[in-house]
Design an enzyme around this catalytic site. Structure first.
Site, mmCIF file in Angstrom:
data_model
loop_
_atom_site.group_PDB
_atom_site.id
_atom_site.type_symbol
_atom_site.label_atom_id
_atom_site.label_comp_id
_atom_site.label_asym_id
_atom_site.label_seq_id
_atom_site.Cartn_x
_atom_site.Cartn_y
_atom_site.Cartn_z
ATOM 1 N N SER A 27 0.769 -1.156 -0.022
ATOM 2 C CA SER A 27 -0.067 -0.122 0.013
ATOM 3 C C SER A 27 0.829 1.446 -0.001
ATOM 4 O O SER A 27 1.714 1.388 0.812
ATOM 5 C CB SER A 27 -0.868 0.165 1.122
ATOM 6 O OG SER A 27 -1.701 1.397 1.162
ATOM 7 N N SER A 29 -0.795 4.236 0.773
ATOM 8 C CA SER A 29 -1.655 4.955 1.396
ATOM 9 C C SER A 29 -0.615 5.649 2.740
ATOM 10 O O SER A 29 -0.864 6.847 2.548
ATOM 11 C CB SER A 29 -3.025 4.317 1.841
ATOM 12 O OG SER A 29 -3.760 4.188 1.029
ATOM 13 N N LYS A 78 -14.329 -4.674 2.745
ATOM 14 C CA LYS A 78 -15.157 -3.140 2.542
ATOM 15 C C LYS A 78 -16.837 -3.513 2.766
ATOM 16 O O LYS A 78 -17.394 -2.815 3.254
ATOM 17 C CB LYS A 78 -15.071 -2.607 1.183
ATOM 18 C CG LYS A 78 -13.600 -1.898 1.103
ATOM 19 C CD LYS A 78 -13.237 -1.448 -0.528
ATOM 20 C CE LYS A 78 -11.786 -0.892 -0.513
ATOM 21 N NZ LYS A 78 -11.475 -0.651 -1.834
ATOM 22 N N ASP A 118 -14.793 5.714 -2.091
ATOM 23 C CA ASP A 118 -14.279 5.157 -3.394
ATOM 24 C C ASP A 118 -14.945 5.679 -4.610
ATOM 25 O O ASP A 118 -14.452 5.522 -5.697
ATOM 26 C CB ASP A 118 -14.437 3.349 -3.422
ATOM 27 C CG ASP A 118 -13.169 3.112 -2.580
ATOM 28 O OD1 ASP A 118 -12.156 3.744 -2.384
ATOM 29 O OD2 ASP A 118 -13.489 1.738 -2.055
ATOM 30 N N GLY A 145 -17.030 -7.698 -5.452
ATOM 31 C CA GLY A 145 -16.550 -7.606 -4.007
ATOM 32 C C GLY A 145 -17.036 -6.211 -3.709
ATOM 33 O O GLY A 145 -17.924 -5.586 -4.547
ATOM 34 N N GLY A 146 -16.357 -5.533 -2.534
ATOM 35 C CA GLY A 146 -16.776 -4.296 -2.132
ATOM 36 C C GLY A 146 -16.584 -3.387 -3.063
ATOM 37 O O GLY A 146 -17.290 -2.261 -3.689
ATOM 38 N N ASN A 167 -17.866 -12.152 -12.422
ATOM 39 C CA ASN A 167 -17.333 -12.557 -11.153
ATOM 40 C C ASN A 167 -17.126 -13.731 -11.127
ATOM 41 O O ASN A 167 -18.178 -14.635 -11.465
ATOM 42 C CB ASN A 167 -18.108 -11.859 -10.019
ATOM 43 C CG ASN A 167 -17.405 -11.802 -8.773
ATOM 44 O OD1 ASN A 167 -16.212 -11.325 -8.787
ATOM 45 N ND2 ASN A 167 -17.854 -12.341 -7.765
ATOM 46 N N TYR A 235 -2.699 -0.664 -8.445
ATOM 47 C CA TYR A 235 -1.849 0.447 -8.806
ATOM 48 C C TYR A 235 -0.568 -0.231 -8.558
ATOM 49 O O TYR A 235 0.519 0.267 -8.788
ATOM 50 C CB TYR A 235 -2.188 1.593 -8.129
ATOM 51 C CG TYR A 235 -1.816 1.560 -6.638
ATOM 52 C CD1 TYR A 235 -3.071 1.259 -5.864
ATOM 53 C CD2 TYR A 235 -0.851 1.779 -5.817
ATOM 54 C CE1 TYR A 235 -3.153 1.282 -4.515
ATOM 55 C CE2 TYR A 235 -0.837 1.593 -4.425
ATOM 56 C CZ TYR A 235 -1.958 1.398 -3.822
ATOM 57 O OH TYR A 235 -1.849 1.363 -2.444
ATOM 58 N N GLY A 256 -4.930 2.007 -10.761
ATOM 59 C CA GLY A 256 -5.887 2.705 -9.866
ATOM 60 C C GLY A 256 -5.167 3.624 -9.196
ATOM 61 O O GLY A 256 -5.940 4.179 -8.063
#
Ligand code: ATR
Length: 292
Positions: A27, A29, A78, A118, A145-146, A167, A235, A256
């Site tokens: 990540s 983030s 999520k 998102d 999914g989420g 999916n 990403y 992403g």
């Protein structure tokens, strides 16, 4: 010891935010949010924790008990988090998935409020990175999914003309299709691969996060030569197997990173109440993915 301008030492008043996911080692983030905290001179830090699905509830309770300011959630949390919130913001209600939690002090207790940042980030990134106009578009969406659910509902709310959902677990795609049929009468929705051209193929599965992962697209059922653009929410790596195949087929592509930026900027604002320093966050992200 002197500090960098704007940064502050970790001390007893440092506020904490965190990412919970599995996996999280990839990540960017933390780099993005910590750069933003420094830019605004906030004594805040953002950490990442690997949290297994069975431990999600305990992890959220722990963050609440330790007075964290907020949490981000990624794969695979999520959807599960929705039922663990004390309150859902309108965004989380609309998209049925939570990627941002704010811990709100209310008389004598701390409440967990769930948000979905998102959805708007997907639309912003598609517009900025692919110059894609969603109204009237034909879209093949991989994943239910989420993140897939959020993307499907956001695309429908932006008036795409046709949406094809694929999916691994078909029943989840069927559930989302039912919901879109109920809410968005003008959108044609089908579960399965399309015939003919599409304006966009979007990957919202987690396939591609690991180097050994197969492509989420079955090219025997749909050829990338029939797609104008391909967006991969992943990403890191910056070019998944799917994106590499799309470039070869001559499609416009984006990963992403833009979605990560915009969902993170909104989360930052929800937690701090301050405008997110977008350019600082973008630069930190680019730097983090170039030198992981
Ligand atoms: P997120 O909240 O980030 O969307 P998620 O809810 O766990 O995470 O969703 C992950 C998505 O990736 C799902 O669409 C999942 O398919 P299933 O619904 O069948 O579980 C998809 N996915 C994960 N691993 C996969 C794999 N090995 N092959 C195909 N699809 C996969």
């Amino acid at each position: 010891m002197s500090q960098r301008p704007g940064s502050s030492a970790i001390d007893a008043s440092t506020r904490l935010c965190a990412l919970f996911g599995l996996p999280v080692v990839h990540s960017a983030s933390p780099a993005m949010h910590n750069a933003a905290f420094i830019a605004l001179g906030l004594n805040w830090r953002y950490l990442a924790f690997q949290v297994a699905p069975n431990d999600l509830c305990a992890a959220i309770e722990g963050a609440r008990a330790m007075n964290f300011a907020g949490v981000n959630l990624t794969v695979p949390h999520k959807l599960a988090a929705v039922d663990m919130m004390d309150e859902l913001d309108a965004s989380a209600k609309m998209f049925g998935a939570v990627n941002t939690i704010r811990f709100k002090c209310s008389i004598g207790s701390i409440r967990a409020v769930g948000f979905n940042t998102d959805a708007d980030a997907i639309a912003a990134s598609l517009s900025e990175d692919l110059k894609l106009k969603l109204p009237g578009a034909r879209v093949l969406l991989l994943g239910a999914g989420g993140a897939g659910r959020t993307a499907a509902l956001k695309l429908a709310s932006e008036n795409v003309a046709e949406l094809f959902l694929v999916n691994r677990t078909r029943s989840k795609a069927l559930g989302i299709a039912q919901e879109i049929k109920r809410q968005f009468h003008s959108v044609k929705i089908q579960v399965g691969y399309p015939v003919g051209r599409v304006d966009l193929v979007m990957n919202a599965t987690s396939l591609g996060l690991r180097p050994a992962d197969a492509s989420p697209l079955d090219e025997k059922k749909f050829s990338l030569r029939h797609a104008s653009a391909v967006y991969d929410m992943i990403y890191c790596p910056s070019q998944t197997r799917l994106l590499a195949r799309a470039i070869k087929a001559g499609c416009k592509t984006a990963n992403g990173l833009g979605m990560l930026l915009y969902q993170g900027a909104r989360a930052f604002e929800i937690w701090t109440g301050k405008s997110a320093p977008l350019n600082v966050m973008r630069k930190a992200l680019e730097h983090a993915v170039q030198s992981p």
